[in-house]
Write a protein that holds these residues in place. Structure first.
Motif, PDB file in Angstrom:
ATOM      1  N   ALA A 178      40.303 -30.037  37.637  1.00  0.00           N
ATOM      2  CA  ALA A 178      39.597 -31.127  38.276  1.00  0.00           C
ATOM      3  C   ALA A 178      39.911 -32.169  37.587  1.00  0.00           C
ATOM      4  O   ALA A 178      40.353 -32.414  36.443  1.00  0.00           O
ATOM      5  N   LEU A 179      39.498 -33.446  38.084  1.00  0.00           N
ATOM      6  CA  LEU A 179      39.689 -34.722  37.469  1.00  0.00           C
ATOM      7  C   LEU A 179      38.244 -35.450  37.890  1.00  0.00           C
ATOM      8  O   LEU A 179      37.929 -35.834  38.914  1.00  0.00           O
ATOM      9  N   PHE A 180      38.068 -36.202  36.578  1.00  0.00           N
ATOM     10  CA  PHE A 180      36.734 -36.852  36.654  1.00  0.00           C
ATOM     11  C   PHE A 180      37.136 -38.199  36.283  1.00  0.00           C
ATOM     12  O   PHE A 180      37.917 -38.625  35.400  1.00  0.00           O
ATOM     13  N   LEU A 181      36.367 -39.101  36.750  1.00  0.00           N
ATOM     14  CA  LEU A 181      36.491 -40.582  36.197  1.00  0.00           C
ATOM     15  C   LEU A 181      35.051 -40.860  35.475  1.00  0.00           C
ATOM     16  O   LEU A 181      33.955 -40.835  36.218  1.00  0.00           O
ATOM     17  N   LEU A 182      35.151 -41.463  34.386  1.00  0.00           N
ATOM     18  CA  LEU A 182      33.858 -41.692  33.615  1.00  0.00           C
ATOM     19  C   LEU A 182      34.010 -43.336  33.203  1.00  0.00           C
ATOM     20  O   LEU A 182      35.251 -43.723  32.907  1.00  0.00           O
ATOM     21  N   GLU A 183      32.941 -43.913  33.146  1.00  0.00           N
ATOM     22  CA  GLU A 183      32.778 -45.259  32.636  1.00  0.00           C
ATOM     23  C   GLU A 183      32.167 -45.322  31.444  1.00  0.00           C
ATOM     24  O   GLU A 183      30.949 -45.019  31.426  1.00  0.00           O
ATOM     25  N   PRO A 184      32.891 -45.546  30.332  1.00  0.00           N
ATOM     26  CA  PRO A 184      32.192 -45.321  29.044  1.00  0.00           C
ATOM     27  C   PRO A 184      30.961 -46.085  28.825  1.00  0.00           C
ATOM     28  O   PRO A 184      29.990 -45.811  28.223  1.00  0.00           O
ATOM     29  N   VAL A 185      31.075 -47.359  29.625  1.00  0.00           N
ATOM     30  CA  VAL A 185      29.802 -48.448  29.207  1.00  0.00           C
ATOM     31  C   VAL A 185      28.581 -47.671  29.731  1.00  0.00           C
ATOM     32  O   VAL A 185      27.357 -47.931  29.111  1.00  0.00           O
ATOM     33  N   ALA A 186      28.778 -46.989  30.749  1.00  0.00           N
ATOM     34  CA  ALA A 186      27.484 -46.157  31.110  1.00  0.00           C
ATOM     35  C   ALA A 186      27.034 -45.156  30.180  1.00  0.00           C
ATOM     36  O   ALA A 186      25.685 -44.564  30.337  1.00  0.00           O
ATOM     37  N   PHE A 187      27.787 -44.685  29.306  1.00  0.00           N
ATOM     38  CA  PHE A 187      27.138 -43.432  28.495  1.00  0.00           C
ATOM     39  C   PHE A 187      26.969 -44.266  26.854  1.00  0.00           C
ATOM     40  O   PHE A 187      26.750 -43.475  26.037  1.00  0.00           O
ATOM     41  N   ALA A 188      26.867 -45.650  26.945  1.00  0.00           N
ATOM     42  CA  ALA A 188      26.667 -46.153  25.753  1.00  0.00           C
ATOM     43  C   ALA A 188      25.369 -45.743  25.167  1.00  0.00           C
ATOM     44  O   ALA A 188      24.178 -45.852  25.707  1.00  0.00           O
ATOM     45  N   GLY A 189      25.174 -45.031  23.916  1.00  0.00           N
ATOM     46  CA  GLY A 189      23.829 -44.951  23.361  1.00  0.00           C
ATOM     47  C   GLY A 189      23.543 -43.249  23.620  1.00  0.00           C
ATOM     48  O   GLY A 189      22.747 -42.867  23.096  1.00  0.00           O
ATOM     49  N   ASP A 190      24.274 -42.731  24.429  1.00  0.00           N
ATOM     50  CA  ASP A 190      24.075 -41.286  24.766  1.00  0.00           C
ATOM     51  C   ASP A 190      24.873 -40.359  23.589  1.00  0.00           C
ATOM     52  O   ASP A 190      26.125 -40.550  23.546  1.00  0.00           O
ATOM     53  N   ALA A 191      24.023 -39.799  23.101  1.00  0.00           N
ATOM     54  CA  ALA A 191      24.548 -38.731  21.799  1.00  0.00           C
ATOM     55  C   ALA A 191      25.670 -37.828  22.425  1.00  0.00           C
ATOM     56  O   ALA A 191      26.264 -37.340  21.777  1.00  0.00           O
TER      57      ALA A 191
END
Length: 390
Positions: A178-191
């Motif tokens: 599988a291939l996923f695309l994540l936007e790191p800015v959306a997870f800022a502050g997520d432990a």
């Protein structure tokens, strides 16, 4: 195979050489790296908006120039010669072909258009074992209520710090790709999401450690799965391997250029050391390795565009080995032939020596390429009729 450059290719090479000589010289590289691993944002903006380099190999349908691998290796060679501190390799040479091969022409168009104009900086989580197969992928994905939950760690991800997109290959519960695309800015502050910049030997290319500890993502984050995702990873890995070899080739050329310039100015016993036969022989050996690597890299680039890309893999493996050998030898000789100042911070050979040492380990280094060539040779020898003479 004809390795001569067309007029258009010569213009690409020469314009890139002149621009980078002015905007990514030693002083510029040092300004960027002295505070720690970082990107040259001004250079990236110019490459993206003014020069159009981000789309040089992409199809014209998505805003690219359609010049393919042969055009891109010329640009990569010049970027490597100047150690340009930009996320070009990870974005253009790895992320773009990964999306192309995984999603196909239609499915990838909306993503490639944003890459072609330089709007997006992308990074790819490549297998930790330096290979291109999915059994080396460190991330796993489990189906959740509204999407997927990602787990895993990647010790080093090139240019991940500051990336707008993070392309994450993962193994699903059934073992498929599988291939996923994540936007790191959306997870800022997520432990559950950690992207930690690393202070590495070669500060001209940023590295970061990625940790996904049960990170929930939406179903829309899944771009591809199954054979398409697996084949896309292999396609991107080999393309990245080829373009890394082009970078190493350019860095080796700069080691020779720096050495010849220094030897022509350094006076010993009343004359320039460039006139000494021993120095001439060592510079000649550097040139021989560089030209051999250049032929291998250009040949592999032509093979990539001319044939099914999987058939170009032996050529890419050979080019990778040649470029790695050339850079390591030339960086070492540059340090030695600069004499007592060769290893000091004030002179540039140390920058290229560090790049040589770091690059020799990226994507498995020459070891993975040698193993691949050995496997291919063994398979060829085992075919019916192998080794027989007519």
């Amino acid at each position: 195979m004809d390795f001569s450059l067309s007029v258009e290719q010569q213009m690409i090479r020469d314009s890139a050489r002149d621009y980078l000589a002015a905007h990514s010289d030693s002083a510029a590289v040092r300004r960027v790296t002295e505070a720690g691993p970082a990107h040259d944002d001004a250079l990236w903006r110019a490459m993206a908006s003014e020069l159009g380099w981000c789309g040089i190999a992409l199809p014209e349908a998505v805003g690219g120039a359609g010049l393919g691998a042969p055009g891109l290796v010329l640009l990569q060679e010049q970027l490597g010669q100047r150690l340009a501190c930009v996320p070009f390799w990870s974005t253009v040479c790895v992320a773009a072909p990964l999306l192309q091969a995984s999603l196909g022409p239609r499915g990838s168009a909306q993503w490639l258009e944003r890459l072609a104009c330089g709007e997006i900086r992308a990074a790819v989580v490549l297998p930790d074992n330096g290979g291109w197969r999915y059994d080396g992928v460190a991330m796993t994905a489990q189906a959740g209520a509204d999407g997927f939950v990602l787990h895993g760690n990647a010790a080093q991800v090139a240019d991940a710090a500051g990336a707008d997109w993070l392309l994450v290959p993962a193994r699903l519960e059934d073992g498929s790709a599988a291939l996923f695309l994540l936007e790191p800015v959306a997870f800022a502050g997520d432990a559950r999401f950690s992207l930690q910049p690393l202070d590495t030997l070669d500060r001209t290319r940023t590295m970061a450690a990625l940790r996904l500890d049960g990170l929930p993502v939406s179903a829309g984050a899944l771009l591809a799965r199954g054979d398409a995702a697996a084949q896309g990873l292999a396609h991107a890995w080999w393309h990245g391997k080829l373009m890394l070899a082009a970078e190493q080739l350019g860095a080796a050329q700069q080691c020779l250029d720096l050495t010849v310039a220094y030897a022509s100015e350094r006076i010993q016993f009343g004359r320039a050391i460039a006139s000494f036969q021993a120095v001439k022989h060592r510079c000649a050996q550097m040139m021989v390795l560089i030209e051999a690597a250049r032929s291998a890299v250009y040949g592999a680039a032509n093979a990539w565009d001319d044939d099914d890309s999987s058939r170009a893999r032996p050529d890419i493996a050979a080019a990778s080995i040649a470029a790695d050998d050339a850079l390591r030898f030339c960086a070492q000789e540059a340090v030695q032939l600069h004499g007592g100042v060769g290893f000091t911070w004030e002179y540039d050979p140390q920058l290229y020596f560090k790049r040589a040492q770091a690059a020799s380990h990226w994507l498995g280094g020459a070891g993975v390429a040698l193993d691949y060539i050995a496997d291919v040779s063994q398979d060829a020898d085992s075919e019916p009729g192998a080794g027989r003479t007519a």
